[in-house]
Write an enzyme that holds these catalytic residues in place. Structure first.
Site, short mmCIF file in Angstrom:
data_model
loop_
_atom_site.label_atom_id
_atom_site.label_comp_id
_atom_site.label_asym_id
_atom_site.label_seq_id
_atom_site.Cartn_x
_atom_site.Cartn_y
_atom_site.Cartn_z
N CYS A 12 41.77 7.67 -1.68
CA CYS A 12 42.62 8.15 -2.77
C CYS A 12 41.79 8.05 -4.06
O CYS A 12 40.70 7.47 -4.07
CB CYS A 12 43.88 7.28 -2.88
SG CYS A 12 43.51 5.57 -3.27
N HIS A 40 39.69 -1.93 2.10
CA HIS A 40 39.95 -2.42 3.46
C HIS A 40 39.19 -1.58 4.48
O HIS A 40 39.77 -0.94 5.35
CB HIS A 40 41.45 -2.42 3.76
CG HIS A 40 42.16 -3.52 3.04
ND1 HIS A 40 43.34 -3.34 2.38
CD2 HIS A 40 41.83 -4.82 2.86
CE1 HIS A 40 43.72 -4.49 1.82
NE2 HIS A 40 42.81 -5.39 2.10
N HIS A 72 43.61 -2.56 -6.88
CA HIS A 72 44.98 -3.01 -7.11
C HIS A 72 45.12 -4.16 -8.11
O HIS A 72 46.19 -4.72 -8.25
CB HIS A 72 45.77 -3.24 -5.81
CG HIS A 72 45.09 -4.03 -4.78
ND1 HIS A 72 45.01 -3.64 -3.47
CD2 HIS A 72 44.46 -5.20 -4.87
CE1 HIS A 72 44.35 -4.55 -2.80
NE2 HIS A 72 44.02 -5.50 -3.61
N CYS A 94 42.92 0.50 -10.61
CA CYS A 94 43.33 1.91 -10.65
C CYS A 94 44.18 2.15 -11.90
O CYS A 94 45.08 1.35 -12.21
CB CYS A 94 44.14 2.24 -9.40
SG CYS A 94 44.80 3.91 -9.44
N HIS A 122 51.87 -9.20 -1.98
CA HIS A 122 50.77 -8.23 -2.15
C HIS A 122 50.05 -8.48 -3.48
O HIS A 122 50.71 -8.64 -4.51
CB HIS A 122 51.33 -6.80 -2.11
CG HIS A 122 50.26 -5.77 -1.95
ND1 HIS A 122 49.40 -5.43 -2.96
CD2 HIS A 122 49.90 -5.02 -0.89
CE1 HIS A 122 48.56 -4.51 -2.53
NE2 HIS A 122 48.84 -4.24 -1.26
N GLU A 124 48.63 -6.58 -5.55
CA GLU A 124 48.99 -5.65 -6.64
C GLU A 124 50.28 -6.11 -7.32
O GLU A 124 50.39 -6.10 -8.56
CB GLU A 124 49.18 -4.23 -6.09
CG GLU A 124 49.55 -3.24 -7.20
CD GLU A 124 50.06 -1.91 -6.68
OE1 GLU A 124 49.48 -1.36 -5.72
OE2 GLU A 124 51.05 -1.41 -7.24
N THR A 160 52.93 0.52 -6.67
CA THR A 160 52.61 1.96 -6.65
C THR A 160 52.85 2.62 -5.28
O THR A 160 53.04 3.83 -5.22
CB THR A 160 51.14 2.18 -7.04
OG1 THR A 160 50.33 1.37 -6.18
CG2 THR A 160 50.87 1.83 -8.48
N ASN A 218 47.82 0.52 4.90
CA ASN A 218 48.25 1.93 4.84
C ASN A 218 47.77 2.71 6.06
O ASN A 218 48.46 3.60 6.53
CB ASN A 218 47.86 2.57 3.50
CG ASN A 218 46.40 2.97 3.41
OD1 ASN A 218 46.01 4.02 3.88
ND2 ASN A 218 45.58 2.11 2.81
#
Ligand code: SF4
Length: 278
Positions: A12, A40, A72, A94, A122, A124, A160, A218
């Site tokens: 991304c 990752h 993150h 980001c 997490h 982030e 996000t 993800n």
């Protein structure tokens, strides 16, 4: 055999940017500490290690003069600690995550009780909530939001990668909890776009390969989505794991990859599949 490669497969925007920043910084510094793996993908982490970017668990593990913050982000406290120790910080957070952190701080300063929608453990979310003030609350979903006390002013931001559906459900609950509700939609569509394309590819293909780190949440989620639609789905990290007998009798192979899968790994997978045709 036809190969259908997802258009969204691979990095991304935020991950691509962080990797570029890390490689650019490695050109000018001998050693850089990465606060957690930058991405990752064990294969990319290995490449970065060869360039002098080594992974540490937190600020206390930084033994060199430069540290890079991954896409993150980190907590405000971690950033302070690095700065106090005189470590030069290269911030690869980001911009979408940064916005969520900034909105949290603005809501805190505006006197709102900040509700962060996301997974509490997490990194982030821990980063975002660290800017949200001491009264901030993390909620995973509407059921958890139901337990919030009524407040005069509630402000909402989201991790996000949250789904819009979950965001809406939490907002609906908070509508009954606050006299004044302010919300910022901080959801980035990189995740939902990949998931939707994975669904479409799974419907067309006789078999699906999902490429990416086994430690990537993800990618694992993509593999689950594909398996639900096409049980002949394999999650692989590299081309070396492909087995020729998987492809027997297959006419169409769908290939997708998580947001942290390097382009060269996806290319090797496609090239290896093509050798099975001969
Ligand atoms: S998923 Fe979105 S917010 Fe997260 S790093 Fe990628 S572009 Fe940034």
């Amino acid at each position: 055999m036809k190969v259908v490669l997802a258009k969204s497969a691979g990095f991304c925007f935020g991950v691509k940017r962080a990797i570029q920043i890390a490689f650019d910084t490695a050109e000018t510094r001998e050693r850089i500490a990465s606060l957690g793996p930058l991405i990752h993908s064990p294969q990319m982490v290995q490449k970065l290690e060869e360039k002098g970017v080594h992974v540490v668990r937190g600020p206390e593990g930084v033994k060199c003069d430069t540290a890079i913050v991954r896409s993150h982000g980190v907590t405000a406290g971690e950033l302070d600690e690095l700065q106090q120790r005189g470590v030069a910080v290269v911030d690869a957070t980001c911009p979408f995550v940064k916005k969520a952190q900034d909105y949290s701080a603005a809501l805190r300063d505006g006197g709102y009780i900040v509700v962060v929608i996301g997974e509490a453990d997490h990194p982030e979310v821990q980063g975002i909530v660290s800017y949200a003030g001491e009264n901030a609350v993390i909620v995973a979903n509407a059921q958890e939001a139901e337990r919030l006390p009524a407040s005069r002013r509630i402000g909402i931001v989201a991790q996000t990668t949250q789904s819009m559906e979950n965001f809406r459900e939490v907002v609906n609950v908070c509508l009954n909890k606050a006299q004044e509700l302010r919300l910022f939609n901080t959801i980035c569509d990189a995740t939902s776009v990949r998931q939707e394309e994975a669904r479409q590819i799974s419907q067309q293909a006789d078999m699906v390969l999902v490429v990416g780190g086994f430690n990537s949440a993800n990618t694992t989620r993509l593999a689950q989505i594909c398996t639900e639609i096409q049980p002949r789905t394999h999650h692989v990290e590299t081309a070396g794991e492909l087995q020729a007998d998987w492809f027997e009798g297959i006419e169409t192979v769908g290939v997708t990859a998580g947001a942290s899968t390097p382009e060269w790994i996806i290319r090797e997978i496609v090239e290896t599949i093509e050798t099975y045709e001969k």
